[in-house]
Design a protein around this motif. Structure first.
Motif, PDB file in Angstrom:
ATOM      1  N   ASP A   1      10.966   8.564  -3.668  1.00  0.00           N
ATOM      2  CA  ASP A   1      11.614   7.753  -4.554  1.00  0.00           C
ATOM      3  C   ASP A   1      11.454   6.469  -4.514  1.00  0.00           C
ATOM      4  OD1 ASP A   1      12.757  10.494  -5.252  1.00  0.00           O
ATOM      5  OD2 ASP A   1      14.493   9.929  -4.422  1.00  0.00           O
ATOM      6  N   LEU A   2      11.227   5.864  -3.536  1.00  0.00           N
ATOM      7  CA  LEU A   2      11.094   4.374  -3.254  1.00  0.00           C
ATOM      8  C   LEU A   2       9.663   3.794  -4.106  1.00  0.00           C
ATOM      9  CD1 LEU A   2      11.607   1.529  -2.127  1.00  0.00           C
ATOM     10  CD2 LEU A   2      10.570   2.129  -0.068  1.00  0.00           C
ATOM     11  N   ILE A   3       8.576   5.042  -3.874  1.00  0.00           N
ATOM     12  CA  ILE A   3       7.482   4.870  -4.304  1.00  0.00           C
ATOM     13  C   ILE A   3       7.716   4.619  -5.876  1.00  0.00           C
ATOM     14  CG2 ILE A   3       5.126   5.847  -4.827  1.00  0.00           C
ATOM     15  CD1 ILE A   3       5.273   7.003  -1.947  1.00  0.00           C
ATOM     16  N   THR A   4       8.182   5.489  -6.618  1.00  0.00           N
ATOM     17  CA  THR A   4       8.592   5.299  -8.044  1.00  0.00           C
ATOM     18  C   THR A   4       9.329   4.087  -8.436  1.00  0.00           C
ATOM     19  OG1 THR A   4       8.771   7.773  -7.903  1.00  0.00           O
ATOM     20  CG2 THR A   4       9.493   6.612  -9.926  1.00  0.00           C
ATOM     21  N   ILE A   5      10.049   3.752  -7.470  1.00  0.00           N
ATOM     22  CA  ILE A   5      10.840   2.230  -7.993  1.00  0.00           C
ATOM     23  C   ILE A   5      10.133   1.180  -7.753  1.00  0.00           C
ATOM     24  CG2 ILE A   5      12.653   0.924  -7.203  1.00  0.00           C
ATOM     25  CD1 ILE A   5      14.412   3.346  -6.412  1.00  0.00           C
ATOM     26  N   LEU A   6       9.214   1.150  -6.872  1.00  0.00           N
ATOM     27  CA  LEU A   6       8.249   0.071  -6.549  1.00  0.00           C
ATOM     28  C   LEU A   6       7.372   0.022  -7.759  1.00  0.00           C
ATOM     29  CD1 LEU A   6       7.433   0.268  -2.617  1.00  0.00           C
ATOM     30  CD2 LEU A   6       8.876  -1.378  -4.049  1.00  0.00           C
TER      31      LEU A   6
ATOM     32  N   THR B   1       4.186   7.333   2.326  1.00  0.00           N
ATOM     33  CA  THR B   1       4.302   5.957   3.350  1.00  0.00           C
ATOM     34  C   THR B   1       4.054   4.832   2.551  1.00  0.00           C
ATOM     35  OG1 THR B   1       2.969   7.569   4.975  1.00  0.00           O
ATOM     36  CG2 THR B   1       3.153   5.102   5.414  1.00  0.00           C
ATOM     37  N   VAL B   2       4.963   3.786   2.720  1.00  0.00           N
ATOM     38  CA  VAL B   2       4.982   2.481   2.112  1.00  0.00           C
ATOM     39  C   VAL B   2       4.857   1.444   3.107  1.00  0.00           C
ATOM     40  CG1 VAL B   2       5.931   0.981   0.650  1.00  0.00           C
ATOM     41  CG2 VAL B   2       6.176   3.647   0.405  1.00  0.00           C
ATOM     42  N   VAL B   3       3.680   0.765   2.915  1.00  0.00           N
ATOM     43  CA  VAL B   3       3.380  -0.437   4.084  1.00  0.00           C
ATOM     44  C   VAL B   3       3.435  -1.556   3.223  1.00  0.00           C
ATOM     45  CG1 VAL B   3       1.837  -1.208   5.693  1.00  0.00           C
ATOM     46  CG2 VAL B   3       2.282   1.280   5.411  1.00  0.00           C
TER      47      VAL B   3
ATOM     48  N   VAL C   1       0.898  -1.227  -0.069  1.00  0.00           N
ATOM     49  CA  VAL C   1      -0.042  -0.057  -0.088  1.00  0.00           C
ATOM     50  C   VAL C   1       0.681   1.155   0.143  1.00  0.00           C
ATOM     51  CG1 VAL C   1      -1.789   1.189   1.195  1.00  0.00           C
ATOM     52  CG2 VAL C   1      -1.858  -1.143   1.284  1.00  0.00           C
ATOM     53  N   ILE C   2       0.598   2.104  -1.090  1.00  0.00           N
ATOM     54  CA  ILE C   2       1.261   3.293  -1.026  1.00  0.00           C
ATOM     55  C   ILE C   2       0.468   4.405  -0.814  1.00  0.00           C
ATOM     56  CG2 ILE C   2       2.879   4.598  -2.790  1.00  0.00           C
ATOM     57  CD1 ILE C   2       3.740   1.941  -3.770  1.00  0.00           C
TER      58      ILE C   2
END
Length: 369
Positions: free
Chosen positions: A348-353, A265-267, A258-259
């Motif tokens: 940035d982690l959201i974009t990578i995921l 926030t990334v869960v 879940v983003i």
């Protein structure tokens, strides 16, 4: 400043063994008995006793409600003659639990629908609470406990905490009509909170193994299980359901990430599988800085004018980061640890995921809020 993110994903064709099952959960946490649920109630009422923080005269339905209420009490007054700021029109809501009997008390929520500034210190007058069928199931009345406060001065300064235009009346509702589900029909249905074929099959097996026969429980589909009440349990269905709810089943849940892009926030759940992947992440920063100037004519020039202008100074800076090989992992922690070496932020982690999901490197559902 303009920030451009680039992400490169390289996938290798390797596979990982499946994860182990999660800890068993009670059937009570996995499914609900059909018909045993809360029912929503709603009503329209008035909150009185406010200290000048109620609705203004522009809210016509508040004045009409006051006039109608006083008329039922034998006081005749025109809505146009009402000048009170101590009353606010509110919507009243409550939850009616299953099996509740007449006379039981409920908590009641109120919220202003006019332009009242605060409901603090007010009292909710007797309000009928109706269900979707239009029947009155409860009555609400009592002192309102506002969730916040607000204060201001004539000079315009003000302060506010939380939401003063909504509140709660603890125990302010009294049940007038009961809603009793029928448990004596010979068949019961359990509805899974998260429909899943594997979980439904495991629940059926656990129920039949407990009862000692194979014809008591059957899966209608991925979301419903039909239970035939045995003859020796028909006289005490409540105790029978109590025994079934305590049985433990290993639920099979889908991997999910879940983003929340607004908060970064990334869960991720424990069932997320990351396949071997290589990630290169670089940042390109473009800065545009305006430079102002003034152009003046030469001394003793004829017809010259002073002119002001502006030019843009454009600079670029690109960070060079190495390609990081992320080994296969059984949870999101391994991926985050590897990506930390790239110095990526949460956003940035959201974009990578999202890029990894598009490339097929994540065996999980990606939900963006």
């Amino acid at each position: 400043m303009i920030r451009i993110l680039t992400t490169l994903i390289l996938i290798s064709g390797l596979t990982l063994p499946s994860m182990g099952l999660s800890a068993p959960s009670r059937i009570k946490e996995l499914a609900d008995v059909r018909g045993v649920r809360e029912n929503m109630l709603i009503g329209y009422g008035l909150v009185v006793g406010l200290s000048g923080t109620g609705d203004t005269q522009q809210v016509l339905f508040t004045n009409q409600s006051i006039s109608g209420m006083l008329g039922r009490l034998g006081v005749r007054v025109s809505p146009m003659d009402i000048r009170s700021r101590n009353v606010a029109a509110v919507m009243v809501t409550a939850q009616l639990p299953a099996f509740v009997r007449s006379g039981a008390k409920l908590d009641v929520n109120v919220g202003s629908i006019g332009n009242a500034r605060s409901l603090a210190g007010g009292t909710l007058l007797m309000t009928p609470l109706k269900g979707p069928d239009g029947q009155v199931y409860a009555l609400g009345q009592g002192s309102v406990q506002a969730g916040g406060f607000s204060a201001g001065s004539s000079q315009g300064a003000s302060i506010q905490k939380n939401q003063p235009t909504s509140g709660r009346v603890p125990g302010g509702g009294i049940v007038e009509r009961s809603v009793l589900p029928n448990l004596n029909a010979g068949r019961l249905y359990m509805d899974l909170k998260e429909p899943d074929f594997t979980t439904a099959s495991r629940m059926v097996k656990a129920l039949n193994d407990y009862i000692g026969t194979d014809d008591v429980a059957r899966a209608v589909d991925a979301a419903a299980i039909e239970i035939t009440v045995p003859a020796d349990k028909a006289d005490n269905v409540v105790a029978f359901l109590g025994e079934l709810e305590t049985l433990r089943v290993e639920a099979d849940r889908r991997g999910r990430i879940v983003i929340n892009e607004r908060t970064g926030t990334v869960v991720a759940g424990a069932d997320v599988v990351i396949r071997p992947v290589a990630v290169a992440h670089g940042n390109l920063e473009v800065s545009i800085t305006p430079q102002n100037f003034v152009s003046q004519p030469n001394a003793f020039s004829q017809g010259g004018q002073t002119v002001a202008g502006s030019v843009n100074d454009i600079n670029t800076r690109e960070e060079v980061n190495p390609v990081i090989a992320v080994p296969g992992a059984t949870n999101i922690q391994g991926l985050v640890t590897a990506l930390n070496t790239l110095g990526v932020s949460a956003r940035d982690l959201i974009t990578i995921l999202q890029a990894m999901k598009s490339a097929g490197a994540i065996d999980a559902d990606l939900e963006v809020m």
